[in-house]
Scaffold this motif. Structure first.
Motif, short mmCIF file in Angstrom:
data_model
loop_
_atom_site.label_atom_id
_atom_site.label_comp_id
_atom_site.label_asym_id
_atom_site.label_seq_id
_atom_site.Cartn_x
_atom_site.Cartn_y
_atom_site.Cartn_z
N GLY A 1 0.85 -1.22 -0.08
CA GLY A 1 -0.04 -0.05 -0.11
C GLY A 1 0.90 1.40 0.00
N PHE A 2 2.16 1.35 0.07
CA PHE A 2 2.98 2.31 0.01
C PHE A 2 3.23 3.01 -1.38
N HIS A 3 3.26 4.23 -1.52
CA HIS A 3 3.78 4.79 -2.66
C HIS A 3 5.09 4.89 -2.64
N PRO A 4 5.86 4.53 -3.77
CA PRO A 4 7.18 4.30 -3.88
C PRO A 4 7.80 5.56 -3.89
N ARG A 5 7.08 6.64 -4.50
CA ARG A 5 7.91 7.94 -4.84
C ARG A 5 7.29 9.24 -3.88
N ARG A 6 7.00 8.65 -2.71
CA ARG A 6 6.28 9.61 -1.59
C ARG A 6 7.25 9.81 -0.29
N LEU A 7 7.69 11.07 -0.09
CA LEU A 7 8.38 11.06 1.18
C LEU A 7 7.91 11.94 2.03
N LEU A 8 8.14 11.85 3.45
CA LEU A 8 7.65 12.75 4.65
C LEU A 8 8.68 13.31 5.23
N LEU A 9 8.73 14.70 5.31
CA LEU A 9 9.88 15.23 5.95
C LEU A 9 9.04 16.39 7.23
N SER A 10 9.27 15.76 8.50
CA SER A 10 8.81 16.30 9.59
C SER A 10 9.87 17.00 10.58
N GLY A 11 9.60 18.03 11.22
CA GLY A 11 10.46 18.89 12.06
C GLY A 11 9.57 19.96 12.75
N PRO A 12 10.36 20.23 13.91
CA PRO A 12 9.32 21.35 14.51
C PRO A 12 8.94 22.50 13.90
N PRO A 13 8.15 23.23 14.34
CA PRO A 13 7.35 24.29 13.63
C PRO A 13 8.47 25.52 13.88
N GLN A 14 8.77 26.16 12.62
CA GLN A 14 9.54 27.23 12.54
C GLN A 14 11.05 27.19 12.45
N ILE A 15 11.21 25.83 12.23
CA ILE A 15 12.75 25.53 12.50
C ILE A 15 13.49 25.74 11.23
N GLY A 16 12.98 25.60 10.06
CA GLY A 16 13.82 25.97 8.98
C GLY A 16 13.57 24.83 7.88
N LYS A 17 12.19 24.25 7.70
CA LYS A 17 11.99 23.19 6.95
C LYS A 17 11.94 23.70 5.27
N THR A 18 11.59 24.91 5.27
CA THR A 18 11.21 25.52 3.96
C THR A 18 12.85 25.39 3.33
N GLY A 19 13.50 26.34 4.20
CA GLY A 19 15.15 26.19 3.70
C GLY A 19 15.73 25.01 3.31
N ALA A 20 15.42 24.05 4.21
CA ALA A 20 15.96 22.81 3.92
C ALA A 20 15.42 22.03 2.74
N TYR A 21 14.15 22.18 2.28
CA TYR A 21 13.80 21.49 1.15
C TYR A 21 14.11 22.16 -0.10
N LEU A 22 14.58 23.56 0.03
CA LEU A 22 14.91 24.19 -1.19
C LEU A 22 16.23 23.83 -1.41
#
Length: 1956
Positions: free
Chosen positions: A1342-1363
C-alpha cells in the motif's frame, strides 16, 4: 432542532398515530396494539449497537424482536406464512408466476412503469445479496423528508405484469419474500432503482422512510475531541446546515443546543446526482452514502429519537433498520473499525449527540419517560451533560434543549471490554475482560480525584481500565508473552469480583471523601428514577457543589444500568461546547453576534465601571487631550544621543538584520532527503530512474493563506534555487518565483493540470511536488460524502493523490509538516523508510551541529516553565479565567468563545486607557494584559528609530476577530495612539493592511525605495510596534518576525483538543535563541553579537521563529514558581512615572536563557543551566534541544542586582465580577511605582544605561512569553505515567482514530521514528480521511514508492531545508549526467621527430596510401598513462634525449591522474545504471518481456603456439542469434557472420566490437546503444570464466565470449591474444562459407574493434584551413557518435592495406599542432580497429599484464605493416575506480602474514626460503622490472644515449631507463643500430629466430649488463649455450634469480651477467 413532538400534541400528528393504531389493531390477532399516547411520547427505540450485536451489518431481517420494545415481557410472535397456491413457483428471486425479479438478471431489460409508479428494490431475507425489482405507486412512498407516505400499499409485479396489489402482505407472498416476521413495506422496500449512463438499472439511494437514519447525511472531518466528552466528531451541522429533521423543531442547531438559537438557517438541499430515477427526475435526495463510505445521521434533539414511522405491532416504537453506514466522525472504537472495515454498518440515529459522533449503542428504553424540567439552564447556569453508561437508558421528554446526551462513555466501556487482539492470538480465552461493575467503580474513583478546574479525559479513563485489567491478569499476560500458544491455557486465579449488589455501596463510599463533588444516586427499578431525582435536586439547588452525578440501577437480572451526568458548570459548559464542529462553532458565534445576544455582555461591562460607561470616559479623555499626545507617552525614559545617518535620520546601532544563508541543520536535512531519494532509485523496484533525468523542476503546494503564499514565494525568490536548477536566468523576478508556488484554493486545479501536462511533456525532467503544511486538509475527495457546493473540500486529495501523480515516473511527492501524525496511520501511503525527521541537536551531550542560534520549541517552553528558577514562559491568567468563569455562569446561553473574547478585549482596552493616563482603569484589567500593553507602548521609546515589539493576539473565530479589531481600533483612536502602534487584522484569505505612517517607517528601516511597496508577510513587520490579531481556525504556516514578544493564546478553542491542533497553536511561539550571550559584557558587545540564522531573513521554515520574552510577567499564585512580593506603594497618579517604571522592569535586566526560563528572579548569580533531559515534554520528543550551558544576565553595573518590579510580581487576587474597591485592586494590579520604591541606586544606573537599547537587540536572546487558557496550561504542565505531558496522549489528529484502547502510552525515550511507528500501529484514518481507502487498492504494502515525508518542529527551517534539497538534487542529477574523464597532455611531444616529411594534404578525410607509406613511424610513446614507462629510442632521438630527467618524483608515482568533469552527450556509452526507455530492449530489461533467454555454445580451434586446442564458449541471447551461423536452428555454432568490404549500408557497423573486461560488471561502459546512435552492431564482452554469471546477470542481452578457465588469472594480453586468434579463425571459416556463395575471400571484412571498457565518448575535430597547403588553420571539437566515426573509418579507401587504426586520446590541453596533421603513423591505444588478416602472423603476448599494446604496436610496425592514427578523432576515457588492472592484488601465500609486500620482494634467489607470493609469475616480473630494473641495468640509469637493447619484446623498465626495440624476424623493419652503443641487453623468452649471429651485430658498453628470462632453469642454461653468451658475457652463480612463486605456480627464472 428540538423535538417538536416532545411532550406536546399536534393535531396532524395525532391523526397519523391514530391511523397507525387502527391499522395495527386490524392486522393483529393476539396482541393489544400499542397505546396512542405511548407512541406520541415514547417512540424512540434504539437498535442494537453494532458493537454489541457483533456483525449486525446487513441482516435487516434478523431483528431481535424483544430487544427494542418498551415492554421486555412481550412474547415474540411468530409470523405464519400463508401456504402458496398449488403449482405456483416458490423459488427465491422469482415471482409465483415463475418470472425472474432479481435486479442482476433484468437490469438491462425494458420494464414498463405506469405513470405515477417508481421502480424500487425489495430485500429478501433468503437472498441477502440480491434486490428484487418491484413497481410501487409513489404516493405510498415517503417524500424528501420521510413524511407524507400514504398508509397502505399499491404495487405491480414487473416479472409477470400482474397489477393491483393493494396489500403489501399479498405482494410479498407473490414475490416469494418468505418472511418470518410481519411483512411491512417500510422494512423490505429498501432502495430506489435508477438507470445509469448506460441505461442499466442499478441500486440507487435508500428510501427515506419516516424517522429513518437518513437525515442530513454528512461526514464530518472535524475535531475528534478527546476530552472525555469531547466527541470524536464534528457535529450535526456540517454539510447541510439547516435542513430540518422531521420530528424536531426545525430551527435549533443540534450542536449548539443553546436556548434561543432558533433559526433562520435556510434549508439546504443536497446536490442531486446525475443518475436518473426510472427515467424521471428523482423525488428523493440521492443518498450520500455508497458501499463503505460512511455517513452519519444528524442526531435529533438531545435524548429523543425522532421516530414517527408506522409502529410495529409488538413494539412500542419503530426503528427502521438501514444498510447505511456509520461515519468517520466516530468516537474511537465506536463501530469498531477493525472488525467492520469495508462493510456497512447500521446507522443508529443518535439521540442528542452532536454529529456523527455517535451511535452505536443499544439504547433500550425502559419505564416511563423522564421529563426534563423547564428553566433548567436558567437555574443551573449550564446544560448538564449526561453520559450513557451500561444497560438501558430511559426516554427523555420535555425541555430537551437544556440537556446534552453523549455516548462517549458507553463507547469507552465497550472498547475496554473487547480484548486486545494482541492477547487473543495467544489463546487468551480464559482472560475475562474488565467487568461492568469494575468499570463503573473505576470511573467513580477517577471522577473523585479530579480537581474542581479539571475536565475528564477519555484517554485517562481508557488508561485506567487498561492498567486495571493488566494488573488483574498479570500472571497470564506474562505467561502468554513467554510461552508459545497452548490449546488449553491454564485457568486464571480469579480474584473476587465486585458484584452488582456491592456496587452502589462501594461507589457511595468512594464518593464520600470528595466533599460532594461526586454524588451517587441508587435506583431500585430503572435509571428513570435516578434521572428524575437528579433533575429535582438540580432545580432545588442541592447540587450546586456537585460536578458529577453517578446514577446506578443494579437490580435487573444482575446486569447494571448506569449513566453519569456532568453538572459542574465549568465542566458541563466545556463538554457541551466540545461537541460542536469547527464549522458549527463558527456558525454559533456568528449567530450570537448577528442576533445581538452579546449586547447584554457589553451592558454588563459598562455597569462594572464605577465612573460610568467606558466610552464616555474615552470621549472625555479625547476632548481633554485633543491636540496633544498623552504626556506619559511623550516623556522619554532617558536622554539619549541618537546616531544619525547621512540624511540626518536616526539610526539604531544595536539592531542588525541577520545574514542569509543555509544553516548546518538545513544542509544535513537536505542531504538526508537526497539519500532517501537515491535509495528509492537504487532499489531493485526501478520506481525512480535518476539516470534518465537531466534537470529538476518543482511545485510547492501550500494552504490557501495569502501570507504563507507570499512568504513561500519570497523564500523561493531569494534562495537562488531557480538559478541553481537552471529554471531561470538572472535576475529572477518575483513573478517567475510565483510560478513555482501553488495556493490550494479554488483556482488551483487549472494550474495543477498545467503542472501535470508539463511533467508529461518533459519525461527527462524530475518534478518534485512539495506539499507544505501537509497535515492541513486531509479530507477525502471521494464523491458524495460532502455537499458539492464547496469545491475546495478534499482538494489536496483530488490533486496530490490523483492517478496521474501516482503513476508519473518523473514526479516525486514530498510532504512537509511539523505535525505528521495524521499521515502516520495504518493506511498511510508513505513508507516508514521514506520518512525524514529533523535531527536532534545533541547526542550524548555533544553538539552535533554548531549553530549560532538554538531552537526554542514546545519542549523548551515546558522545560523552562517546569524548572521553576524564574518566571515561566508559559503562563495562564488566573484573573482573566476567573472573570470568564463568573460571566459564563451569568450568561449560560452565550458561547464561551464570545465571553472570553469580550473579556480579553475589555482588558486590553482598559490597559491602554490605564497606560495612557486614566489610572483608575487599572482595576478593570489583569496584570498580564497591563504588562503587555505597557511594554507595547514603551518599547518604541527605547530605540532612536522607534523599533517596537509585536503582540500576537490569536482569535480563531473570524467574526470575533473583527469585533476585537474594531473595538481596539476605536479605543486606540480615542486615546490618540494611532501613530504609536498599529493594530493589524489578519485573515488567511486576505493580505496585510498597514497604515501609511507605519509603512513609511518600515521602508525607512528596511531601506526600501519602491514607492508602491507594502508589507505582504509578517516577517516584513519586524520592529513594528503592533498588535497582530491572527484569525482563522488553524495557522497555515505563517512565520512571525523576531520582534514578537507576547503570544496571547488565551482565546484558542481549548475544548476541542487534538495533539495537532494544540501543538500548531503553540508552534506560533517557536523561536531561535542566540547561543552565545557573553557574561559581564557591556552594551557595546551586544551590537556586535551575531544574530545567527533567523528566518526573517533566511530561507528557513514556513514559520519564522518568534522572539524573546521581555520581562517577568506574573502567573497565578498556584503555579508561580517564585515568591512574589506585594507592592507597598499606593496607586501612582503619575502616568509618566508609570511608564518609566515599567521601562525599568523591561530593560533593567537583559537575560537570555534558552533552555531555562527566560527571565530569572534577579538573583545574585546567573541561574544554573537548563533543565535536565527528564523534563522533556511530550510532543517535542524529536524536537531540537537547546544548549544546556548557563546563559547569562548581562549587566552594566557592578552593584547588586536590582529587585524586580515588585508590582509585576504581586500575588494577584482573582478579579471577581463585581469590581473590587479601587484601593484593594491597585496593590495587586500592575502598579507603577513599585519598582521605584524597591530599586537601589545602581539599579537606577542600569535603567539609564539599558534604556537606550533597542528592543530588537534583545530579540535574539529571549523567546516570547505565551499566555494560555488554563485548561491547555494544565494539560501541558501535568504529566502522565510515561513522564510526558498529557497533551501527547491526546488523539493525534481529528481525522484519525485509535485502533484500540489496549494501547501503550507514548514513551519519553521514543525517537521520532519510533513515535511514527507507534502511530502507524495504533491509529487508523476515519472514513473522511483521504488515506481511508488506501488498503483497498490491491497492493500488498500500500505504500507509494515515490512519496516522502519530512517532519520537523514548527518554524525550525524546513522550507530552507527542502529548497536546499532541490539544489543538491539538481547538482546530483547533473553529476549523474557528468563523468570524470582523463584529461592529460600528451607526453614526450618535444621528442617528436622533426622530419622534413609531413602529411601535407591537411583537408583529406582519409589517408592517401602512397603518401602515408612514406611517413616515418614515430616510436615515441605519447599516451599520458605511460608517463612512467621506459622511452623507446630510435636513431633520430638518440641525441635529443640525453637531458630527459625523471618524469615524476618517486612520491608522485601514485598521484591520482588528472581528470576533467564532462557532461554526458547523447552519444555516450553507459554502464548498468542507465535505464532510459529507448535502450530497455537493447539491455534486455524491457518491462513487457522476461529476461532474455541465452544459449551457451562451444567454439573450438587449434593454435600451434599453445600446443593444444582452445575451446571458447559463447553465450548468445536469442535476440542476437542472427549474428551467427549455426549448423541448424539451435544446433552447433559454426561461425560469426562477417559483412563484405563492398557493403555500403549506413544502417549497421561492419566491424564487430570486442571489449575485454574484468571486475566491472556494474561499471563497465558496455551499453553502446546511444554511442552507436541506435545503429545495428555486434558487440561481444570478453569475460573470464569465474565472472561469467555476474556479467550475464547485469547484461542479459549482450553476447559473452568466455575465456577458458586456465586464463582466470591471466592479464589483458591473454584476452587480446584470444580475441585476435578467434577472429582470424572465424575469418577463415567465413571465407570458406561465403566462397561457396560466390564471394571472393578478399572481399570478406577483415577488421574488428578492440575497445577498452572505459571508453565513454568520442569527438571529432573540424579543421578549417586558409588554403589548400597553407599552415594557417582554425579548429573546433564536437561530440559525435561512435557510429559516425566507425562509418567514416570503414569507408576509407584502401582500408584493407592498414593493419591497425586508432585515434587520439582526448585532452582539453590538445594543441592545434596535434590536430593539424590529420593522420600519424605511431602507437595506438585504447580503441583499436585491427585487421586480423594482415596481422595473421603478429600475435599479442598472451602472458602480458601491462604495456601489451605498445609491445604489439612495435611488432606490427616491425612486420612492415601500417599503423594509422586518425588525429581528428579522439576518445574520452572515463575514470573507473574499480576493476581492470586494479583487480590484481599481490599478496603473500602465507595467510596470516599481514605485512605489506613491496616490489623488491617480487623476486628471490632460487631455492631460498623466501615468502612465496600468490600472484602470476609474469605479473611479478613486470612489476619488479618497472620499479627495480636498475638492479639489473645499473649503467642504463638515466643514460638515455645508451639504451637497453630489448629483443622481440617491450618491457617497461621504468621511466629512468630507455630501451631500443629490435625484432629478430627476417625482413623486419628495425632502426639502424650500427652507430649505437647499448648499456644492457634484455632477452625475454626468446625463440629460435634469435641466434648468436643476430646478437653479434650490436655493440655494448664495457660493464653493460645482460638479463636472460626463461620459463625454467633448464631452458635458461640451454639459451645461454645456444646463443654463445659466455663468449662476451660473464656469469656468476649468485646472479641467478626467480620470481617469488612456489614451484606449482611455475616461476620465471632470470640470469644476469656483465659484458666483458
Amino acid at each position: 432542532m428540538g423535538n417538536s413532538y416532545a411532550g406536546q400534541l399536534k393535531s396532524t400528528r395525532f391523526e397519523e398515530v391514530l391511523h397507525n393504531s387502527i391499522e395495527a389493531s386490524l392486522r393483529s390477532n393476539t396482541l393489544v396494539p400499542r397505546p396512542i399516547f405511548s407512541q406520541l411520547y415514547l417512540e424512540a427505540e434504539q437498535q442494537l449497537s453494532s458493537l454489541e450485536g457483533g456483525s449486525r451489518v446487513d441482516n435487516e431481517e434478523e431483528e431481535e424482536e424483544g430487544e427494542g420494545g418498551l415492554e421486555p415481557s412481550s412474547p415474540p410472535n411468530a409470523y405464519q406464512l400463508p401456504p402458496p397456491p398449488e403449482g405456483c413457483c416458490t423459488t427465491d428471486g422469482f415471482c409465483q408466476a415463475g418470472k425472474d425479479l432479481r435486479l442482476v438478471s433484468i437490469s438491462n431489460e425494458p420494464i414498463e412503469v405506469p405513470a405515477g409508479f417508481l421502480l424500487v428494490g425489495a430485500k429478501s431475507p433468503s437472498l441477502p445479496d440480491h434486490l428484487l425489482v418491484c413497481a410501487v405507486d409513489k404516493r405510498f412512498l415517503p417524500d424528501d423528508n420521510g413524511h407524507n407516505a400514504l398508509l397502505g400499499f399499491s404495487g405491480n409485479c414487473v416479472g409477470c405484469g400482474k397489477k393491483g396489489f393493494c396489500y403489501f402482505t399479498e405482494f410479498s407472498n407473490h414475490i416469494n419474500l418468505k418472511l418470518t416476521t410481519q411483512p411491512k413495506k417500510q422494512k423490505h422496500l429498501k432502495y430506489y432503482l435508477v438507470r445509469n449512463a448506460q441505461g442499466a438499472l442499478t441500486k440507487g439511494p435508500l428510501i427515506c422512510w419516516k424517522g429513518s437514519e437518513f437525515r442530513s447525511r454528512q461526514n464530518s472531518n472535524t475535531n475528534s475531541a478527546s476530552l472525555f466528552p469531547l466527541l470524536e466528531s464534528s457535529g450535526s451541522l456540517t454539510a447541510f446546515p439547516g435542513e430540518p429533521a422531521p420530528g424536531m423543531n426545525s430551527g435549533v442547531p443540534v450542536g449548539a443546543q443553546l436556548a434561543g438559537t432558533a433559526s433562520d438557517h435556510p434549508s439546504v438541499t443536497t446536490a442531486t446526482s446525475p443518475a436518473v430515477f426510472n427515467g424521471k427526475d428523482s423525488p428523493k435526495h440521492p443518498q450520500l452514502a455508497k458501499n463503505s463510505l460512511s455517513v452519519l445521521p444528524r442526531p435529533s434533539a438531545l435524548g429523543i429519537l425522532p421516530n414517527s414511522g408506522p409502529p410495529k405491532k409488538r413494539h412500542k416504537g419503530w426503528s427502521p433498520e438501514s444498510k447505511s453506514t456509520t461515519d468517520g466522525g466516530f468516537p474511537q472504537g465506536a463501530g469498531n473499525r477493525a472488525k467492520h472495515e469495508g462493510t456497512s454498518m447500521p446507522c443508529v440515529p443518535q439521540p442528542g449527540l452532536v454529529g456523527p459522533a455517535s451511535a452505536t449503542f443499544p439504547l433500550v428504553a425502559s419505564g416511563e419517560p423522564v421529563s426534563v424540567p423547564d428553566n433548567l439552564l436558567k437555574i443551573c447556569k449550564a446544560k448538564p451533560v449526561i453520559f450513557k453508561g451500561h444497560g438501558n437508558f430511559p426516554y427523555l421528554c420535555g425541555n430537551l434543549n437544556d440537556v446534552v446526551i453523549s455516548p462517549l462513555l458507553y463507547t469507552c466501556y465497550q472498547n475496554s471490554q473487547s480484548l486486545s487482539r494482541a492477547y487473543e492470538q495467544h489463546g487468551a480465552s480464559t482472560m475475562q475482560p474488565i467487568s461492568e461493575e469494575t468499570q463503573l467503580l473505576l470511573t467513580v474513583y477517577y471522577l473523585v480525584q479530579l480537581a474542581a478546574d479539571q475536565v475528564p479525559l477519555m484517554e485517562d479513563l481508557e488508561q485506567i481500565f487498561l492498567r486495571s485489567w493488566r494488573e488483574s491478569h498479570l500472571t497470564e499476560i506474562r505467561q502468554y508473552q513467554q510461552a508459545p500458544p497452548q490449546p488449553f491455557p491454564p485457568a486464571t486465579s480469579a480474584t473476587a469480583p465486585v458484584t452488582s449488589a456491592q456496587l452502589p455501596w462501594l461507589a457511595g463510599l468512594a464518593a464520600s471523601s470528595c466533599n460532594d463533588s461526586v454524588h451517587v444516586i441508587e435506583c431500585a427499578y430503572s435509571l428513570a428514577e435516578g434521572l428524575s431525582e437528579m433533575f429535582r435536586l438540580l432545580i432545588e439547588g442541592k447540587l450546586s457543589k456537585t460536578n458529577y452525578v453517578v446514577i446506578i440501577c443494579a437490580c435487573r437480572n444482575a446486569a447494571i444500568d448506569s449513566c453519569i451526568a456532568v453538572t459542574g458548570k465549568y465542566q458541563a459548559r466545556i463538554l457541551s461546547e466540545s461537541l460542536l464542529s469547527p464549522a458549527e462553532y463558527q456558525r454559533e458565534v456568528h449567530y450570537e453576534l448577528v442576533t445581538g445576544k452579546v449586547d447584554s455582555l457589553g451592558a454588563f461591562f459598562n455597569s462594572l465601571c464605577p465612573e460610568g460607561d467606558i466610552d464616555i470616559l474615552l470621549d472625555k479623555f479625547h476632548q481633554e487631550n485633543q491636540g496633544h499626545v498623552s504626556s506619559s507617552l511623550t516623556a522619554s525614559s532617558a536622554k539619549k544621543t541618537a546616531v544619525l545617518d547621512a540624511s540626518g535620520a536616526p539610526v539604531c546601532t544595536s539592531y542588525h538584520p541577520e545574514p542569509r544563508g543555509v544553516r548546518p541543520f538545513q544542509l544535513a536535512v537536505a542531504q538526508k532527503l537526497l539519500s532517501h531519494v537515491c535509495s528509492i532509485a537504487d532499489s531493485s523496484t526501478q520506481n525512480l530512474d535518476l539516470g534518465s533525468f537531466e534537470k529538476v523542476d518543482f511545485l510547492i503546494c501550500i494552504p490557501p493563506s495569502e501570507v504563507t503564499y507570499q512568504q513561500t514565494v519570497f523564500h523561493v525568490w531569494h534562495s537562488g534555487v531557480l538559478q541553481e536548477l537552471g529554471l531561470e536566468k538572472e535576475p529572477v523576478t518575483k513573478q517567475r518565483a510565483e510560478q513555482h508556488v501553488l495556493k490550494l484554493d479554488t483556482e488551483a486545479q487549472a494550474r495543477f493540470k498545467a503542472f501535470l501536462q508539463n511533467s508529461f511533456q518533459n519525461p527527462h525532467t524530475l518534478f518534485v511536488l512539495i506539499h507544505d503544511h501537509a497535515h492541513w486538509d486531509l479530507v477525502s475527495a471521494v464523491p458524495n460524502i460532502y455537499s458539492q457546493s464547496d469545491p475546495s473540500v478534499g482538494l489536496v486529495d483530488r490533486l496530490l493523490n490523483c492517478r496521474e501523480v501516482k503513476e508519473a515516473p518523473n514526479i516525486v511527492t514530498l510532504h512537509v509538516t511539523s505535525f505528521p501524525y495524521a499521515l502516520q496511520t495504518q493506511h498511510t501511503l508513505i513508507s516508514p523508510y521514506n520518512e525524514i525527521h529533523w535531527p536532534i541537536a545533541y547526542s550524548n551531550g555533544v553538539d552535533l551541529y554548531h549553530e549560532s542560534k538554538k531552537y526554542f520549541g514546545l519542549s523548551e517552553f515546558i522545560d523552562s516553565t517546569l524548572s521553576g528558577h524564574s518566571l515561566p514562559l508559559l503562563r495562564y491568567d488566573s484573573s482573566f479565567e476567573a472573570m470568564v468563569t463568573a460571566l459564563g455562569k451569568r450568561f449560560p446561553r452565550l458561547h464561551s468563545a464570545v465571553i472570553r473574547t469580550f473579556v480579553l478585549v475589555q482588558h486590553y482596552a482598559a490597559a491602554m486607557m490605564a497606560v495612557s493616563g486614566i489610572p483608575q482603569m487599572k482595576n478593570h484589567t489583569s496584570v498580564e494584559t497591563l504588562e503587555i500593553t505597557q511594554n507595547l507602548l514603551n518599547s518604541p521609546k527605547q530605540c532612536p528609530c522607534g523599533h517596537g515589539l509585536m503582540v500576537l493576539l490569536r482569535v480563531p473565530c473570524s467574526p470575533l476577530a473583527a469585533v476585537a479589531y474594531e473595538r481596539l481600533a476605536h479605543v486606540r483612536a480615542r486615546l490618540a495612539l494611532e501613530e504609536h502602534f498599529e493594530i493589524i487584522l489578519s485573515h488567511p484569505s486576505s493580505g496585510i493592511t498597514v497604515g501609511n505612517h507605519f509603512v513609511k517607517q518600515l521602508k525607512m528601516w528596511q531601506k526600501i525605495e519602491d514607492a508602491e511597496w507594502r508589507p505582504q508577510t509578517y516577517l516584513e513587520l519586524e520592529g513594528l510596534p503592533c498588535i497582530l490579531i491572527f484569525s482563522g481556525m488553524d495557522p497555515h504556516g505563517e512565520s512571525l518576525p523576531r520582534s514578537l514578544r507576547y503570544c496571547d493564546l488565551r482565546l484558542i478553542n481549548s475544548s476541542c483538543l487534538a495533539r495537532t491542533s494544540l501543538e500548531q497553536e503553540l508552534g506560533l511561539a517557536a523561536y531561535f535563541v542566540s547561543n552565545d550571550v557573553p557574561l559581564e559584557k557591556g552594551a557595546k558587545n551586544e551590537a556586535l553579537e551575531s544574530d545567527g540564522e533567523k528566518l526573517s531573513s533566511t530561507d528557513e521554515d514556513e514559520e519564522a521563529g518568534t522572539e524573546g520574552c521581555f520581562e517577568a510577567g506574573s502567573t497565578s499564585e498556584k503555579r508561580g514558581p517564585v515568591k512574589r512580593e506585594r507592592s507597598h506603594s499606593h496607586d501612582s497618579a503619575s502616568s509618566s512615572l508609570s511608564s518609566k517604571a515599567s521601562g525599568s522592569v523591561l530593560y533593567g535586566e537583559s537575560l537570555a536563557q534558552p533552555s531555562g526560563p527566560p527571565q530569572g528572579e534577579l538573583s545574585r548569580s546567573p541561574p544554573p543551566g537548563g533543565p535536565a533531559e527528564e523534563g522533556r515534554p511530550p510532543g517535542e520528543i524529536q524536537r531540537l534541544r537547546v544548549s544546556q550551558g548557563p546563559m547569562v544576565i548581562s549587566r552594566h553595573s557592578p552593584g547588586p542586582a536590582p529587585q524586580p518590579d515588585s508590582s509585576l510580581r504581586t500575588s494577584r487576587r482573582n478579579l471577581q465580577v463585581p469590581a473590587a474597591p479601587s484601593s484593594q485592586l491597585s496593590s495587586s494590579s500592575s502598579s507603577s511605582s513599585g519598582s521605584s520604591s524597591t530599586c537601589t541606586v545602581p539599579a537606577a544606573n542600569v535603567l539609564v544605561l539599558q534604556a537606550s537599547q533597542c528592543s530588537m537587540a534583545k530579540a535574539c536572546r529571549q523567546p516570547p512569553i505565551v499566555f494560555l487558557p488554563k485548561l491547555v496550561y494544565d494539560m501541558l504542565m501535568s504529566t502522565d505515567s510515561s513522564g510526558l505531558p498529557k497533551s501527547t496522549s491526546l488523539l493525534p489528529s481529528p481525522s484519525v482514530m485509535w485502533t484500540s484502547s489496549f494501547r501503550p502510552l507514548l514513551s519519553k525515550m521514543m525517537t521520532s521514528t519510533e513515535q511514527s511507528l507507534y502511530y502507524r500501529q495504533w491509529t487508523v484514518p476515519r472514513p473522511s480521511h483521504m488515506d481511508y481507502g488506501n488498503r483497498a487498492e490491491g497492493r500488498v504494502d500500500g505504500f507509494h514508492p515515490r512519496r516522502l515525508l519530512l517532519s520537523g518542529p514548527p518554524q525550525i527551517g524546513k522550507t530552507g531545508a527542502y529548497l536546499q534539497f532541490l539544489s543538491i538534487l539538481s547538482r546530483m542529477l547533473i553529476r549523474l549526467t557528468e563523468v570524470d574523464v582523463y584529461d592529460e597532455e600528451e607526453i614526450n611531444t618535444s621528442l617528436q621527430e622533426e622530419s622534413d616529411w609531413r602529411y601535407l594534404q591537411l583537408t583529406d578525410p582519409w589517408p592517401d596510401l602512397e603518401l602515408f607509406q612514406k611517413m616515418p613511424f614515430d616510436y615515441t610513446i605519447h599516451d599520458p598513462k605511460y608517463e612512467d614507462a621506459s622511452l623507446i629510442c630510435s636513431h633520430h632521438q638518440s641525441i635529443k634525449i640525453e637531458d630527459r630527467g625523471t618524469s615524476r618524483k618517486p612520491e608522485d608515482l601514485y598521484v591520482r591522474r588528472q581528470t576533467a568533469r564532462m557532461r554526458l552527450s547523447k552519444y555516450a556509452a553507459y554502464n548498468t545504471y542507465h535505464h532510459c526507455e529507448q535502450c530497455h530492449q537493447y539491455m534486455g530489461i524491457h518491462p513487457h518481456y522476461q529476461l532474455y533467454e541465452s544459449t551457451l555454445h562451444a567454439f573450438a580451434f587449434s593454435y600451434s603456439m599453445l600446443g593444444e586446442e582452445i575451446q571458447l564458449h559463447f553465450i548468445i541471447p536469442k535476440s542476437k542469434e542472427h549474428h551467427f551461423v549455426f549448423s541448424q536452428p539451435g544446433g552447433q555454432l559454426e561461425s560469426m557472420r562477417l559483412p563484405l568490404v563492398t557493403d555500403k549500408s549506413h544502417e549497421h557497423i561492419k566491424s564487430p566490437t570486442f571489449t575485454p573486461t574484468t571486475g566491472r560488471h556494474e561499471h563497465g561502459l558496455f551499453n553502446l546503444y546511444h554511442a552507436m546512435d541506435g545503429a545495428n552492431h555486434l558487440h561481444v564482452l570478453v569475460v573470464k570464466e569465474y565472472e561469467m554469471a555476474i556479467y550475464k546477470k547485469y547484461w542479459p542481452n549482450h553476447i559473452m565470449l568466455v575465456l577458458p578457465s586456465i586464463f582466470n588469472s591471466a592479464g589483458v594480453g591473454a584476452a587480446h591474444f584470444l580475441i585476435k586468434e578467434l577472429c582470424y579463425h572465424n575469418l577463415e571459416l567465413e571465407r570458406n562459407r561465403q566462397e561457396e556463395l560466390g564471394v571472393k575471400p578478399q572481399d570478406i571484412w577483415p577488421f574488428i574493434v578492440i575497445s577498452d571498457d572505459s571508453c565513454v565518448m568520442w569527438n571529432a575535430s573540424d579543421v578549417e584551413c586558409a588554403g589548400e597547403r597553407s599552415r594557417e588553420f582554425s579548429w573546433s571539437e564536437r561530440n559525435v557518435s561512435l557510429k559516425h566515426i566507425m562509418q567514416h573509418i570503414e569507408a576509407s579507401p584502401d582500408i584493407t592495406h592498414y593493419a591497425l587504426i586508432g585515434m587520439r586520446k582526448w585532452s582539453s590541453k590538445t594543441r592545434g599542432r596535434e590536430v593539424q596533421e590529420p593522420f600519424s603513423r605511431c602507437h595506438v591505444h585504447d580503441f583499436l580497429i585491427l585487421n586480423v588478416d594482415l596481422t595473421q602472423n603478429v600475435q599479442y603476448n598472451q602472458n602480458r599484464f601491462t604495456c601489451d599494446d605498445i609491445d604489439f604496436n612495435l611488432r606490427v610496425h616491425s612486420a612492415g605493416l601500417l599503423l594509422c592514427r586518425f588525429n581528428r578523432f579522439s576518445v574520452m576515457k572515463k575514470q573507473i575506480a574499480v576493476g581492470g588492472h586494479r583487480s590484481f592484488h599481490i599478496t603473500s601465500k602465507v595467510s596470516d602474514s599481514s605485512v605489506a609486500i613491496v616490489p623488491s620482494q617480487y623476486i628471490c634467489a632460487p631455492d631460498s626460503k623466501h615468502t612465496f607470493l600468490a600472484a602470476p609469475a609474469q605479473l611479478l616480473l613486470e612489476k619488479f622490472l618497472q620499479y627495480h630494473s636498475h638492479r639489473f641495468f645499473p649503467l642504463s640509469l638515466k643514460n638515455h644515449g645508451h639504451p637497453v637493447l630489448s629483443v622481440d619484446c617491450y618491457l617497461n623498465l621504468g621511466p629512468q631507463i630507455s630501451v631500443c626495440y629490435v625484432s629478430s624476424r627476417p625482413h623486419s623493419l628495425n632502426i639502424s643500430c650500427s652507430d649505437m652503443t647499448f648499456s644492457g641487453l634484455l632477452l625475454y623468452l626468446c625463440d629460435s629466430f634469435v641466434g648468436a649471429s643476430f646478437l653479434k651485430q650490436f655493440h655494448f658498453l664495457k660493464g653493460a649488463t645482460l638479463c636472460v628470462i626463461c620459463q625454467d632453469r633448464n631452458s635458461l642454461r640451454q639459451t645461454v649455450a645456444r646463443l654463445e653468451l659466455e663468449d662476451e658475457w660473464q656469469f656468476r652463480l649468485r646472479d641467478e634469480f626467480q620470481t617469488a612463486n612456489a614451484k606449482e605456480d611455475r616461476p620465471l627464472f632470470f640470469l644476469t651477467g656483465r659484458h666483458i
